[in-house]
Motif scaffolding. Sequence first.
Motif, PDB file in Angstrom:
ATOM      1  N   VAL A 185      61.553  -2.137  -2.958  1.00 16.89           N
ATOM      2  CA  VAL A 185      61.622  -1.282  -1.771  1.00 16.89           C
ATOM      3  C   VAL A 185      61.337  -1.746  -1.635  1.00 16.89           C
ATOM      4  N   VAL A 186      59.606  -1.308  -1.013  1.00 19.50           N
ATOM      5  CA  VAL A 186      58.193  -1.240  -0.007  1.00 19.50           C
ATOM      6  C   VAL A 186      58.834  -2.040   1.125  1.00 19.50           C
ATOM      7  N   LEU A 187      59.249  -3.078   0.788  1.00 20.87           N
ATOM      8  CA  LEU A 187      59.703  -4.495   1.430  1.00 20.87           C
ATOM      9  C   LEU A 187      60.356  -4.347   2.186  1.00 20.87           C
ATOM     10  N   ALA A 188      61.709  -3.586   1.884  1.00 21.10           N
ATOM     11  CA  ALA A 188      62.541  -3.283   2.406  1.00 21.10           C
ATOM     12  C   ALA A 188      62.843  -2.474   4.095  1.00 21.10           C
ATOM     13  N   ILE A 189      61.652  -1.321   3.305  1.00 19.42           N
ATOM     14  CA  ILE A 189      61.521  -0.432   4.273  1.00 19.42           C
ATOM     15  C   ILE A 189      60.791  -1.453   5.564  1.00 19.42           C
ATOM     16  N   CYS A 190      59.630  -1.865   4.981  1.00 18.72           N
ATOM     17  CA  CYS A 190      58.764  -2.483   5.895  1.00 18.72           C
ATOM     18  C   CYS A 190      59.829  -3.514   6.827  1.00 18.72           C
ATOM     19  N   GLN A 191      60.885  -3.613   6.818  1.00 23.37           N
ATOM     20  CA  GLN A 191      61.818  -4.973   7.280  1.00 23.37           C
ATOM     21  C   GLN A 191      62.800  -3.981   8.356  1.00 23.37           C
ATOM     22  N   VAL A 192      62.877  -2.608   8.014  1.00 28.76           N
ATOM     23  CA  VAL A 192      63.870  -2.160   8.562  1.00 28.76           C
ATOM     24  C   VAL A 192      63.082  -0.800   9.873  1.00 28.76           C
ATOM     25  N   LEU A 193      61.410  -0.668   9.640  1.00 26.62           N
ATOM     26  CA  LEU A 193      60.715   0.153  10.536  1.00 26.62           C
ATOM     27  C   LEU A 193      59.467  -0.336  10.643  1.00 26.62           C
ATOM     28  N   PRO A 194      58.677  -0.457  11.606  1.00 20.91           N
ATOM     29  CA  PRO A 194      57.348  -0.701  12.007  1.00 20.91           C
ATOM     30  C   PRO A 194      56.242  -0.350  11.054  1.00 20.91           C
ATOM     31  N   VAL A 195      55.934  -0.343   9.946  1.00 15.77           N
ATOM     32  CA  VAL A 195      55.284  -0.143   9.130  1.00 15.77           C
ATOM     33  C   VAL A 195      54.612  -1.218   8.840  1.00 15.77           C
TER      34      VAL A 195
END
Length: 218
Positions: free
Chosen positions: A147-157
């Motif tokens: 989930v964390v990796l998925a979020i990082c793919q769509v947000l610049p974090v």
Amino acid sequence: MTLRDAQAVNIFKRYLLFLTGLAIMAFGVAFSIKADLGTSPISSVPYVVSLFTPFTVGTATIVMHCVFIFLQILILRKKYHPIQLMQLPVAFFFGYLTDFGVWAVQRIAYHSYWQQWLLCLIGILLVAVGVSFEVKASVVVLAGEGVVLAICQVLPVKFGYMKVGFDVTLVAIACVLSVFFTGQIQGVREGTVAAAVLVGLIAKRIGKFLSRWDIEKI
């Protein structure tokens, strides 16, 4: 040995290392629960849910990981790779191992606060070793990390910052559920803070040691 056979052996070794890491991690969670000083952030929600539902910690963990997989699909949509569905059998394996670990350590007794901390530190160490093995195997990530990796793919974090935010969110959810359904905060204590700080640091050091190993030569 042909190249194909060598690749097959290498994959087998990686999955064996990965499954060993999951088993060690599951026992780490079990020791943390036994210590009763608060579980690690990723286990806080399943533990609290097990307090007011018929679910065991392992079953609640499986359900939580299934939710995480669903969230990854929602976040990534067409970018989601079906190979990541391997997280599903991994979730079941880890959940059942966690329940087995809880059962295996149930007879361990403690009589003082320092003994609770001893069990807690054993749990933290085991979780860190398990995480190191998982990273070294480099085959499948657990659904929470997915989930964390998925979020990082769509947000610049950056992953590190998002992981901290994700863990804090899980602890906050565990606290809210605990207060709402049991009337007090349970499963989140000083041991949770210690796990949040120490697991990553210990895993990083173990990872440096494991980096000297070549899986193909084991």
